[in-house]
Design an enzyme around this catalytic site. Structure first.
Site, PDB file in Angstrom:
ATOM      1  N   LYS A  47     -17.985 120.772  80.432  1.00 63.57           N
ATOM      2  CA  LYS A  47     -19.322 121.403  80.826  1.00 63.57           C
ATOM      3  C   LYS A  47     -19.530 122.726  79.959  1.00 63.57           C
ATOM      4  CE  LYS A  47     -18.799 119.598  85.348  1.00 63.57           C
ATOM      5  NZ  LYS A  47     -18.444 120.184  86.678  1.00 63.57           N
ATOM      6  N   GLY A  48     -18.401 123.332  79.765  1.00 59.69           N
ATOM      7  CA  GLY A  48     -18.252 124.829  78.876  1.00 59.69           C
ATOM      8  C   GLY A  48     -19.259 125.130  77.938  1.00 59.69           C
ATOM      9  N   GLU A 103     -18.096 123.984  70.822  1.00 54.82           N
ATOM     10  CA  GLU A 103     -17.143 124.332  71.870  1.00 54.82           C
ATOM     11  C   GLU A 103     -17.673 125.778  72.415  1.00 54.82           C
ATOM     12  OE1 GLU A 103     -15.741 123.742  74.158  1.00 54.82           O
ATOM     13  OE2 GLU A 103     -13.663 122.576  73.911  1.00 54.82           O
ATOM     14  N   ASP A 104     -17.109 126.012  73.633  1.00 62.27           N
ATOM     15  CA  ASP A 104     -17.142 127.203  74.224  1.00 62.27           C
ATOM     16  C   ASP A 104     -16.055 128.140  73.836  1.00 62.27           C
ATOM     17  OD1 ASP A 104     -15.366 125.780  75.605  1.00 62.27           O
ATOM     18  OD2 ASP A 104     -15.852 126.274  77.556  1.00 62.27           O
ATOM     19  N   ASP A 107      -8.584 127.501  73.259  1.00 61.49           N
ATOM     20  CA  ASP A 107      -7.302 128.401  73.726  1.00 61.49           C
ATOM     21  C   ASP A 107      -6.009 127.878  73.242  1.00 61.49           C
ATOM     22  OD1 ASP A 107      -5.768 129.589  75.686  1.00 61.49           O
ATOM     23  OD2 ASP A 107      -6.381 128.599  77.521  1.00 61.49           O
ATOM     24  N   LYS A 135      -9.193 132.177  71.323  1.00 60.98           N
ATOM     25  CA  LYS A 135      -7.752 133.186  71.526  1.00 60.98           C
ATOM     26  C   LYS A 135      -6.887 132.630  70.601  1.00 60.98           C
ATOM     27  CE  LYS A 135      -8.725 132.346  76.529  1.00 60.98           C
ATOM     28  NZ  LYS A 135      -8.128 131.735  77.892  1.00 60.98           N
ATOM     29  N   VAL A 157     -10.959 134.104  80.858  1.00 59.18           N
ATOM     30  CA  VAL A 157     -12.647 134.791  80.971  1.00 59.18           C
ATOM     31  C   VAL A 157     -13.498 133.591  81.386  1.00 59.18           C
ATOM     32  CG1 VAL A 157     -12.152 136.142  78.730  1.00 59.18           C
ATOM     33  CG2 VAL A 157     -13.113 133.989  78.398  1.00 59.18           C
ATOM     34  N   ARG A 169     -20.155 130.071  85.626  1.00 53.64           N
ATOM     35  CA  ARG A 169     -20.920 129.647  84.335  1.00 53.64           C
ATOM     36  C   ARG A 169     -22.158 130.394  84.088  1.00 53.64           C
ATOM     37  NH1 ARG A 169     -17.847 125.089  83.099  1.00 53.64           N
ATOM     38  NH2 ARG A 169     -17.149 123.603  84.711  1.00 53.64           N
TER      39      ARG A 169
HETATM   40  P1  IMP Z   1      -7.652 124.281  74.957  1.00 58.31           P
HETATM   41  O1  IMP Z   1      -7.518 122.857  74.848  1.00 58.31           O
HETATM   42  O2  IMP Z   1      -6.549 125.107  75.501  1.00 58.31           O
HETATM   43  O3  IMP Z   1      -8.079 124.954  73.513  1.00 58.31           O
HETATM   44  O4  IMP Z   1      -9.026 124.566  75.821  1.00 58.31           O
HETATM   45  C1  IMP Z   1      -9.556 123.578  76.637  1.00 58.31           C
HETATM   46  C2  IMP Z   1     -10.768 124.173  77.425  1.00 58.31           C
HETATM   47  O5  IMP Z   1     -10.353 124.863  78.669  1.00 58.31           O
HETATM   48  C3  IMP Z   1     -11.898 124.883  76.769  1.00 58.31           C
HETATM   49  O6  IMP Z   1     -12.897 124.059  76.533  1.00 58.31           O
HETATM   50  C4  IMP Z   1     -12.454 125.546  78.043  1.00 58.31           C
HETATM   51  O7  IMP Z   1     -13.330 124.794  78.726  1.00 58.31           O
HETATM   52  C5  IMP Z   1     -11.134 125.673  78.982  1.00 58.31           C
HETATM   53  N1  IMP Z   1     -10.695 127.200  78.708  1.00 58.31           N
HETATM   54  C6  IMP Z   1      -9.816 127.609  77.918  1.00 58.31           C
HETATM   55  N2  IMP Z   1      -9.645 128.881  78.129  1.00 58.31           N
HETATM   56  C7  IMP Z   1     -10.483 129.287  79.057  1.00 58.31           C
HETATM   57  C8  IMP Z   1     -10.735 130.446  79.670  1.00 58.31           C
HETATM   58  O8  IMP Z   1     -10.351 131.731  79.540  1.00 58.31           O
HETATM   59  N3  IMP Z   1     -11.999 130.475  80.816  1.00 58.31           N
HETATM   60  C9  IMP Z   1     -12.352 129.253  81.173  1.00 58.31           C
HETATM   61  N4  IMP Z   1     -12.102 128.039  80.583  1.00 58.31           N
HETATM   62  C10 IMP Z   1     -11.122 128.175  79.811  1.00 58.31           C
HETATM   63 MG    MG Z   2     -13.552 124.763  82.145  1.00 59.94          MG
END
Ligand code: IMP
Ligand code: MG
Length: 183
Positions: A47-48, A103-104, A107, A135, A157, A169
């Site tokens: 949902k981000g 994408e939001d 990470d 990040k 964050v 959100r």
């Molecule tokens: P990733 O697979 O680790 O790159 O991140 C997957 C998902 O985790 C992102 O699309 C976000 O929805 C969530 N996410 C990652 N970092 C944060 C953060 O700092 N705050 C809130 N949600 C996060």
């Molecule tokens: Mg999330």
């Protein structure tokens, strides 16, 4: 809601609503030019990405269709589990389409690298990524991301679609969540 309304829950505002808005205009202009004459499909990751999709898609000058995917690699915690699970698949056949994933945040990169592979396997003509936030120091896998809004430090964050346990959100800015909220 602005950062000032939840000032005791956050330690620092990283990106303001105004900065986000200016950045979305800039990226939309690039996307308009890059996809001219192409069959563009925007795919948001629930949902981000809801806020980014809402504002970014309206900043475009083309009538790009929109689809949504729900995947999850996070539980209610603040660290990526590395396990990607499909909760809602696309409604659209992406064969031959030029897909732009909206994408939001990137990470660890695990979610997006999985999505990129998945969409490519379905026969998309091209798959690119627009992530509002990234990040860089948290990357576990390198994700080719054509459009990036802001590089931020490795902190948890919230705001502008990003949640902690489904909250924050609706915060208009992006801010670092104070550790006392989740510890
Ligand atoms: P990733 O697979 O680790 O790159 O991140 C997957 C998902 O985790 C992102 O699309 C976000 O929805 C969530 N996410 C990652 N970092 C944060 C953060 O700092 N705050 C809130 N949600 C996060
Ligand atoms: Mg999330």
């Amino acid at each position: 809601m602005r950062a000032a309304d939840v000032s005791s829950d956050i330690t620092e505002v990283l990106v303001t609503e105004e900065q986000i808005s200016a950045k979305l205009e800039e990226v939309a202009a690039r996307v308009d030019a890059d996809y001219e004459g192409k069959d563009l499909l925007l795919v948001g990751v629930l949902k981000g990405a809801i806020m980014v999709m809402a504002d970014f898609s309206r900043a475009l000058k083309v009538t790009a269709p929109m689809d949504w995917m729900a995947v999850s690699s996070y539980g209610a915690g603040t660290k990526s589990s590395g396990v990607v699970q499909i909760r809602k698949d696309l409604d659209t056949d992406i064969l031959g389409k030029h897909v732009l994933i909206v994408e939001d945040i990137i990470d660890s990169g695990l979610t997006l690298s999985w999505l990129l592979e998945n969409f490519t396997a379905r026969g998309a003509a091209s798959v690119e990524v627009f992530a509002l936030l990234r990040k860089p120091e948290a990357a576990k896998v390198e994700v080719p991301c054509k459009y990036v809004g802001f590089d931020i430090p490795t902190e948890f964050v919230v705001g502008y679609g990003l949640d902690y346990a489904e909250r924050y959100r609706n915060l208009r800015d992006v801010a670092i969540l104070a550790p006392h909220v989740y510890s």
